[in-house]
Scaffold this motif. Structure first.
Motif, PDB file in Angstrom:
ATOM      1  N   UNK A   1       0.815  -1.216   0.000  1.00 56.44           N
ATOM      2  CA  UNK A   1       0.000   0.000   0.000  1.00 56.44           C
ATOM      3  C   UNK A   1       0.848   1.266   0.000  1.00 56.44           C
ATOM      4  N   UNK A   2       2.037   1.152   0.555  1.00 57.49           N
ATOM      5  CA  UNK A   2       2.997   2.264   0.494  1.00 57.49           C
ATOM      6  C   UNK A   2       2.811   3.335   1.551  1.00 57.49           C
ATOM      7  N   UNK A   3       1.850   3.154   2.469  1.00 57.46           N
ATOM      8  CA  UNK A   3       1.593   4.256   3.393  1.00 57.46           C
ATOM      9  C   UNK A   3       2.571   4.322   4.567  1.00 57.46           C
TER      10      UNK A   3
ATOM     11  N   UNK B   1      -5.363   8.164  13.338  1.00 52.81           N
ATOM     12  CA  UNK B   1      -4.199   8.153  12.458  1.00 52.81           C
ATOM     13  C   UNK B   1      -2.890   7.993  13.204  1.00 52.81           C
TER      14      UNK B   1
ATOM     15  N   UNK C   1      -6.871   5.620   9.289  1.00 50.48           N
ATOM     16  CA  UNK C   1      -8.149   6.232   8.943  1.00 50.48           C
ATOM     17  C   UNK C   1      -8.690   5.563   7.682  1.00 50.48           C
ATOM     18  N   UNK C   2      -9.918   5.904   7.259  1.00 47.10           N
ATOM     19  CA  UNK C   2     -10.512   5.165   6.130  1.00 47.10           C
ATOM     20  C   UNK C   2      -9.642   5.158   4.873  1.00 47.10           C
ATOM     21  N   UNK C   3      -9.097   6.304   4.492  1.00 45.02           N
ATOM     22  CA  UNK C   3      -8.294   6.364   3.268  1.00 45.02           C
ATOM     23  C   UNK C   3      -7.087   5.427   3.359  1.00 45.02           C
ATOM     24  N   UNK C   4      -6.454   5.427   4.508  1.00 43.50           N
ATOM     25  CA  UNK C   4      -5.259   4.587   4.668  1.00 43.50           C
ATOM     26  C   UNK C   4      -5.656   3.114   4.680  1.00 43.50           C
ATOM     27  N   UNK C   5      -6.813   2.798   5.279  1.00 39.33           N
ATOM     28  CA  UNK C   5      -7.238   1.395   5.325  1.00 39.33           C
ATOM     29  C   UNK C   5      -7.628   0.861   3.951  1.00 39.33           C
ATOM     30  N   UNK C   6      -8.017   1.732   3.024  1.00 37.42           N
ATOM     31  CA  UNK C   6      -8.324   1.274   1.664  1.00 37.42           C
ATOM     32  C   UNK C   6      -7.077   0.757   0.943  1.00 37.42           C
ATOM     33  N   UNK C   7      -5.917   1.341   1.240  1.00 35.74           N
ATOM     34  CA  UNK C   7      -4.698   0.954   0.515  1.00 35.74           C
ATOM     35  C   UNK C   7      -3.703   0.190   1.383  1.00 35.74           C
TER      36      UNK C   7
END
Lengths: 284, 163
Positions: free
Chosen positions: A33-35, A189, A103-109
């Motif tokens: 995911x790269x985060x 986060x 958070x939601x955006x991070x959990x998507x990737x």
């Protein structure tokens, strides 16, 4: 914030990904995911010559749920894990923990494999996987091997995975009894100030078996056998919990940072473990 | 300079072919190459959500995606949701409920809320707050943002029921 230049690869299968890793050695790095990796690259704290994007490697996807074991592909995202009802039924602590990540955006990737393989003590899944006695499959040029989560973490960002290996799959035994993942964080986060994963089984009003792991309280996740042993054969009352907390505190090694001094972290660790035990017990 | 690569992106329904270094961040591609300045650069560290766009059906922070990773992706930005003459229902309810003050976070808020309502068309207030937790606002205190999203949800549901 622009990272230094790199060459980008998007292999279509595991064999090609491994081939690129072998060809470029320590200049190559896989990205899921790269985060965790991208922010480090942007800060130029990580420099990568060849970035190997695993998004098209089908072998790393998918969730299987069987009676005694579930498996999760390394590229399964936290959002996919959360939305999989069969998985949540078989190993409910996974969803409970994943919902507390980022958070939601991070959990998507963000992926499960990235979370466990990165070796960052702030990540939630390593301690959770140790609590669950999960096993990681590592595939390298010599073929696959399986490593227990409890033997995978050697130090800060140092794991059992060799540079030419890819963590492909996670196998988790299905546990009976109660569970809880409790996490204290300063804000959405953030990494945990302290987090605790607890599994308990009950027999005749007493704890029959227990597993306890703590997150972000050492440079590796801490699976505390002593904390679990302090609970077995007892009723999870105040005295048993105090003994488990005392045993856990002897196993962790928190460092002072912007989440607080050592004494505060130990205090929070005790509170969080107490809550996790109480909730797991109520579900056992 | 790194080696450039050919990249295709479908943004708001339009296909773009660009030649870019893989390290270029998606947010810069959108803003500087394609002129889509709706997605904003806030913290640039994947915390604030001002750069949120929809990529392959997921809300992502475009400051933490390399353009190379987005090769072949379908992307929707705030510009693809509505226009000044034809506001998206979320844009309208944000205006009606004062869901913005300075407006900096708003494109990210609305783009995220759009995906949230597709996945959960009838959220509770708590679900809205949890689902919007990746977007920070430093003006409103969130109260009116939540109201605006709940109002948009009930309007969209009423419209669907009428159809």
């Amino acid at each position: 914030m622009i990272p230094s230049a790199f060459e980008y690869h998007r292999p279509g299968d595991l064999a090609s990904a491994l081939g690129i890793l072998s060809a470029y050695g320590d200049e190559a790095r896989v990205i899921a995911g790269g985060h965790s990796l991208i922010p480090m690259m942007k800060l130029r704290m990580a420099s990568v010559g060849h970035l190997v994007d695993l998004q098209s490697v089908a072998e790393l996807r998918g969730i299987t749920v069987a009676e005694r074991e579930v498996t999760i592909g390394a590229m399964v995202t936290q959002a996919e894990l959360i939305s999989h009802d069969g998985l949540a039924k078989a190993v409910p602590i996974l969803r409970e923990a994943a919902l507390q990540i980022a958070d939601p955006q991070v959990r998507y990737v963000g992926t499960v494999g990235g979370n466990v393989a990165n070796g960052d003590p702030g990540n939630d899944m390593p301690g959770l996987m140790q609590c669950l006695d999960a096993r990681f499959t590592l595939v390298g040029p010599g073929g696959p091997r399986e490593v227990p989560a409890r033997a995978f973490y050697h130090g800060l960002y140092a794991t059992e995975r060799a540079e030419d290996e890819i963590l492909t799959r996670i196998a988790i035994p299905v546990h009976a009894g109660g569970h809880a993942y409790e996490k204290q964080k300063r804000k959405i986060g953030d990494y945990a100030t302290a987090a605790a994963a607890v599994l308990l089984t009950k027999s005749g009003g007493k704890v029959a078996s227990a597993s306890v792991a703590m997150t972000n309280l050492s440079d590796v996740p801490v699976w505390s056998e002593a904390a679990a042993a302090a609970l077995v054969g007892r009723d999870c009352g105040a005295e048993a919990v105090a003994d488990a907390v005392a045993a856990m505190l002897a196993d962790i090694d928190p460092q002072a940072d912007n989440r607080g001094p050592i004494a505060f972290k130990k205090h929070v660790a005790g509170v969080i473990l107490g809550r996790a035990i109480a909730r797991a017990w109520s579900r056992a | 300079m790194g080696k450039k690569m050919q990249i295709s992106l479908t943004v708001n329904g339009e296909v773009h072919y660009i030649l870019a270094e893989p390290r270029e961040l998606l947010i810069h591609t959108l803003r500087e190459r394609l002129g889509l300045t709706g997605p904003h650069i806030g913290c640039e560290t994947s915390h604030c959500g001002a750069c949120t766009v929809d990529m392959n059906g997921r809300s992502v922070k475009a400051c933490t995606v390399f353009v190379a990773q987005a090769d072949g992706a379908e992307i929707t930005t705030i510009e693809g949701l509505g226009s000044p003459d034809g506001l998206h229902v979320l844009q309208r309810t944000f205006r009606e409920h004062h869901g913005l003050q300075c407006g900096y976070c708003t494109p990210g808020m609305i783009t995220r809320a759009h995906r949230l309502l597709i996945e959960n068309p009838n959220p509770t207030e708590e679900e809205v707050r949890f689902g919007m937790a990746g977007n920070l606002c430093r003006c409103t205190g969130y109260q009116n943002i939540v109201k605006a999203i709940l109002a948009a949800a009930s309007e969209m549901n009423a419209k669907e029921a009428a159809e």
